[in-house]
Motif scaffolding. Structure first.
Motif, PDB file in Angstrom:
ATOM      1  N   ALA A  54       0.839  -1.197   0.000  1.00 13.46           N
ATOM      2  CA  ALA A  54       0.000   0.000   0.000  1.00 13.46           C
ATOM      3  C   ALA A  54       0.875   1.248   0.000  1.00 13.46           C
ATOM      4  O   ALA A  54       1.825   1.345   0.787  1.00 13.46           O
ATOM      5  CB  ALA A  54      -0.897  -0.013   1.226  1.00 13.46           C
ATOM      6  N   VAL A  55       0.577   2.180  -0.897  1.00 11.15           N
ATOM      7  CA  VAL A  55       1.309   3.460  -0.967  1.00 11.15           C
ATOM      8  C   VAL A  55       0.307   4.576  -1.210  1.00 11.15           C
ATOM      9  O   VAL A  55      -0.849   4.323  -1.583  1.00 11.15           O
ATOM     10  CB  VAL A  55       2.375   3.462  -2.096  1.00 11.15           C
ATOM     11  CG1 VAL A  55       3.468   2.444  -1.830  1.00 11.15           C
ATOM     12  CG2 VAL A  55       1.733   3.223  -3.460  1.00 11.15           C
ATOM     13  N   LEU A  59       1.410  11.080  -3.286  1.00 11.00           N
ATOM     14  CA  LEU A  59       2.802  11.439  -3.002  1.00 11.00           C
ATOM     15  C   LEU A  59       3.752  10.729  -3.955  1.00 11.00           C
ATOM     16  O   LEU A  59       4.900  10.460  -3.621  1.00 11.00           O
ATOM     17  CB  LEU A  59       3.167  11.077  -1.560  1.00 11.00           C
ATOM     18  CG  LEU A  59       2.625  11.984  -0.470  1.00 11.00           C
ATOM     19  CD1 LEU A  59       3.176  11.582   0.890  1.00 11.00           C
ATOM     20  CD2 LEU A  59       2.976  13.445  -0.743  1.00 11.00           C
ATOM     21  N   GLN A  64       7.304   7.063 -11.483  1.00  8.86           N
ATOM     22  CA  GLN A  64       7.817   6.149 -10.459  1.00  8.86           C
ATOM     23  C   GLN A  64       7.280   4.720 -10.595  1.00  8.86           C
ATOM     24  O   GLN A  64       7.853   3.801 -10.026  1.00  8.86           O
ATOM     25  CB  GLN A  64       7.479   6.660  -9.052  1.00  8.86           C
ATOM     26  CG  GLN A  64       8.323   7.826  -8.600  1.00  8.86           C
ATOM     27  CD  GLN A  64       7.901   8.309  -7.214  1.00  8.86           C
ATOM     28  OE1 GLN A  64       7.001   9.119  -7.083  1.00  8.86           O
ATOM     29  NE2 GLN A  64       8.541   7.792  -6.188  1.00  8.86           N
TER      30      GLN A  64
ATOM     31  N   LEU B  32      15.276  11.698  -5.675  1.00 11.45           N
ATOM     32  CA  LEU B  32      14.025  11.102  -5.198  1.00 11.45           C
ATOM     33  C   LEU B  32      14.308   9.690  -4.707  1.00 11.45           C
ATOM     34  O   LEU B  32      14.819   8.857  -5.454  1.00 11.45           O
ATOM     35  CB  LEU B  32      13.002  11.049  -6.342  1.00 11.45           C
ATOM     36  CG  LEU B  32      11.683  10.352  -6.055  1.00 11.45           C
ATOM     37  CD1 LEU B  32      10.820  11.188  -5.127  1.00 11.45           C
ATOM     38  CD2 LEU B  32      10.925  10.061  -7.338  1.00 11.45           C
ATOM     39  N   ALA B  33      13.984   9.442  -3.432  1.00 17.18           N
ATOM     40  CA  ALA B  33      14.069   8.065  -2.916  1.00 17.18           C
ATOM     41  C   ALA B  33      12.630   7.639  -2.636  1.00 17.18           C
ATOM     42  O   ALA B  33      11.912   7.247  -3.543  1.00 17.18           O
ATOM     43  CB  ALA B  33      14.958   8.011  -1.692  1.00 17.18           C
ATOM     44  N   GLY B  34      12.160   7.799  -1.392  1.00  9.34           N
ATOM     45  CA  GLY B  34      10.757   7.458  -1.112  1.00  9.34           C
ATOM     46  C   GLY B  34       9.796   8.528  -1.594  1.00  9.34           C
ATOM     47  O   GLY B  34       8.646   8.254  -1.922  1.00  9.34           O
ATOM     48  N   GLY B  35      10.244   9.755  -1.607  1.00  8.65           N
ATOM     49  CA  GLY B  35       9.426  10.858  -2.111  1.00  8.65           C
ATOM     50  C   GLY B  35       8.479  11.465  -1.099  1.00  8.65           C
ATOM     51  O   GLY B  35       7.817  12.461  -1.382  1.00  8.65           O
ATOM     52  N   VAL B  36       8.408  10.870   0.089  1.00  6.93           N
ATOM     53  CA  VAL B  36       7.424  11.327   1.079  1.00  6.93           C
ATOM     54  C   VAL B  36       7.642  12.795   1.447  1.00  6.93           C
ATOM     55  O   VAL B  36       6.688  13.564   1.561  1.00  6.93           O
ATOM     56  CB  VAL B  36       7.481  10.428   2.333  1.00  6.93           C
ATOM     57  CG1 VAL B  36       6.620  10.992   3.455  1.00  6.93           C
ATOM     58  CG2 VAL B  36       7.026   9.022   1.984  1.00  6.93           C
ATOM     59  N   ASP B  51      15.483   9.921  -9.853  1.00  9.37           N
ATOM     60  CA  ASP B  51      15.087   8.758  -9.056  1.00  9.37           C
ATOM     61  C   ASP B  51      16.325   7.902  -8.796  1.00  9.37           C
ATOM     62  O   ASP B  51      16.986   7.468  -9.746  1.00  9.37           O
ATOM     63  CB  ASP B  51      14.015   7.975  -9.838  1.00  9.37           C
ATOM     64  CG  ASP B  51      13.425   6.839  -9.053  1.00  9.37           C
ATOM     65  OD1 ASP B  51      14.194   6.080  -8.433  1.00  9.37           O
ATOM     66  OD2 ASP B  51      12.192   6.689  -9.060  1.00  9.37           O
ATOM     67  N   ARG B  54      16.701   2.836  -8.093  1.00  8.10           N
ATOM     68  CA  ARG B  54      17.059   1.647  -8.891  1.00  8.10           C
ATOM     69  C   ARG B  54      18.569   1.545  -9.078  1.00  8.10           C
ATOM     70  O   ARG B  54      19.038   1.058 -10.106  1.00  8.10           O
ATOM     71  CB  ARG B  54      16.315   1.692 -10.227  1.00  8.10           C
ATOM     72  CG  ARG B  54      14.798   1.775 -10.004  1.00  8.10           C
ATOM     73  CD  ARG B  54      13.988   1.862 -11.274  1.00  8.10           C
ATOM     74  NE  ARG B  54      12.593   2.199 -10.939  1.00  8.10           N
ATOM     75  CZ  ARG B  54      11.549   1.861 -11.658  1.00  8.10           C
ATOM     76  NH1 ARG B  54      11.690   1.202 -12.779  1.00  8.10           N
ATOM     77  NH2 ARG B  54      10.335   2.204 -11.265  1.00  8.10           N
ATOM     78  N   MET B 107       6.900   3.528   1.758  1.00  5.94           N
ATOM     79  CA  MET B 107       7.506   4.490   0.841  1.00  5.94           C
ATOM     80  C   MET B 107       8.772   5.114   1.428  1.00  5.94           C
ATOM     81  O   MET B 107       9.774   5.275   0.731  1.00  5.94           O
ATOM     82  CB  MET B 107       6.510   5.621   0.538  1.00  5.94           C
ATOM     83  CG  MET B 107       5.191   5.137  -0.036  1.00  5.94           C
ATOM     84  SD  MET B 107       3.955   6.464  -0.117  1.00  5.94           S
ATOM     85  CE  MET B 107       4.561   7.407  -1.505  1.00  5.94           C
TER      86      MET B 107
END
Lengths: 157, 282
Positions: A54-55, A59, A64, B32-36, B51, B54, B107
């Motif tokens: 789940a994400v 955001l 992505q 950008l990793a998790g982007g939170v 990003d 990867r 995330m």
């Protein structure tokens, strides 16, 4: 830019703007179960499953999900052929206005793919990041526990 | 999502490519990793997003008795790893499972939390208490204790460098984390992380850090000194509670007042010490 990903089991190849939120893309593709609530990841209305996790789609930007699997509630069941988890929500009266329901069901689905025997606390923890302003949470917790029971009885497909 | 000026999106193939892209944008791009945090940011100067999820930085490995965790490893991946649950008396399992709701943990990445370093966040307090080191690649490869880095203008560094890995050292003993927030997954009004190593009846080493004061987590060396060489137990924990209440630097913000934070910091440290001692015995 070009984007390819799997949405509810179907491969998609399309052009997206690099900054398009994943939430907008999914709704543009007809996935109206994905709701925009807060837009900052706090309410859970935009939850989708990305490679089974789940994400928050509000955001994420569309690129992505390149090469990944996205599942929305639309991919879980339909009005004519609901998933047992959806049936449990109906049976337990866990749906009122319905705005939070897709996100609630998807975080519950992720939980139930990991365990068939969650405790009420496990369920509360799983849904803790999803806000419901109508029903309160008791019936939602009941519904997830009911669906887990059905899963243990082999009623899930 | 508040980051609305994105014009280009790149998947970096390795850290070098991420760095050359960063340089090419001359401040107009972000990793950008998790982007939170990034995508919630209202920054209007970000045109390019790079990003780095990867490029092989998602892993948890045992390393010389401690752990090496790749910067883009999500909190969920750390919690699910084979190595993390046993580390430092189960500290990561208990602390990370209280950080944000599960979808955000799916995330958020360790590197992102380290670099964002929100003052109210739990992870910086835990990393400082553990004596974690971060490895990065900029013009050169660099390495520094997180605690030291937080004393510098580290945000500028990570605009020109890629965090690669967080190294958690081995500890013979146990740690515990305590947090007070309005709801279980809300941001902390105050947090504490304490570790203890016992030598028979005596405390051989101690680590005490308190965060969300409202400033970022910092160690309290005077509290650690008060513990070393002493016999662990309720009397000592109470003594350290009083010491923390008298000396900890706290402040007001819109979420909590300084007087409450002062009193509560002592309570959280006492609880964390008691739990760390208990974990160390088992």
């Amino acid at each position: 830019m070009k984007l390819s990903f799997e949405l509810n089991g179907i491969e998609h190849y399309l052009d997206v703007e690099p900054g398009e939120p994943l939430l907008s893309l999914l709704r543009r593709l007809g996935m109206k179960s994905v709701k925009e609530g807060c837009g900052t990841g706090d309410c859970g209305a935009c939850t989708v499953l990305l490679d089974g996790r789940a994400v928050r789609s509000c955001l994420m930007v569309a690129p992505q999900v390149q090469g990944k699997r996205v599942m929305t509630l639309d991919g879980l069941g339909t009005v004519n052929d609901p998933h047992p988890l959806q049936e449990a929500f109906l049976e337990c009266g866990a749906v009122q206005c319905g705005f939070c329901t897709p996100g609630m069901i998807l975080v519950a689905y992720e939980l139930l793919t990991r365990t068939s025997d969650p405790t009420p606390d496990d369920v509360r923890n799983a849904i803790a990041g999803n806000l419901c302003r109508c029903t309160g949470y008791v019936k939602i917790v009941d519904a997830v526990l009911r669906a887990a029971e059905w899963k243990r009885e082999g009623r899930w497909r | 999502m508040r980051l609305t000026g994105i014009r280009r999106f790149h998947f970096a193939r390795d850290a070098e490519e991420a760095l050359s892209l960063l340089a090419a944008y001359d401040g107009g791009a972000a990793l950008l990793a998790g982007g939170v945090d990034l995508l919630r940011s209202p920054r209007g100067d970000i045109e390019g997003v790079i990003d780095i999820t990867r490029i092989g930085l998602s892993y948890v490995r045992e390393s010389r008795g401690g752990l090496a965790i790749g910067a883009t490893t999500t909190l969920t991946e750390i919690l699910a790893s084979a190595a993390a649950p046993a580390y430092a008396g189960g500290l990561l399992a208990s602390a990370l499972s209280q950080v944000a709701a599960p979808p955000l943990r799916n995330m958020a990445t360790l590197g992102g939390a380290l670099v964002s370093a929100h003052p109210w966040a739990d992870i910086p307090t835990v990393l400082v208490a553990l004596g974690a080191e971060v490895r990065w690649q900029g013009e050169k490869v660099g390495k520094a204790p997180v605690e030291e880095l937080y004393g510098t203008a580290f945000r500028g560094l990570f605009r020109r460098a890629v965090a690669l890995e967080v190294v958690l050292p081995p500890w013979e003993g146990a740690f515990a984390h305590e947090k007070i927030s309005r709801t279980r997954y809300d941001i902390a009004l105050l947090n504490a992380c304490c570790g203890l190593g016992l030598d028979g009846e005596e405390i051989r080493w101690a680590r005490v850090a308190v965060g969300a004061r409202p400033n970022r987590g910092e160690r309290l060396p005077w509290a650690e000194e008060a513990l070393i060489g002493r016999k662990p137990g309720g009397e000592l924990w109470n003594e350290v509670q009083r010491l923390v209440e008298s000396r900890v630097e706290v402040g007001d913000d819109r979420r909590a007042g300084a007087a409450w934070r002062r009193r509560t910091a002592g309570v959280l440290v006492r609880r964390a010490l008691a739990r760390a001692a208990q974990r160390g015995e088992t």
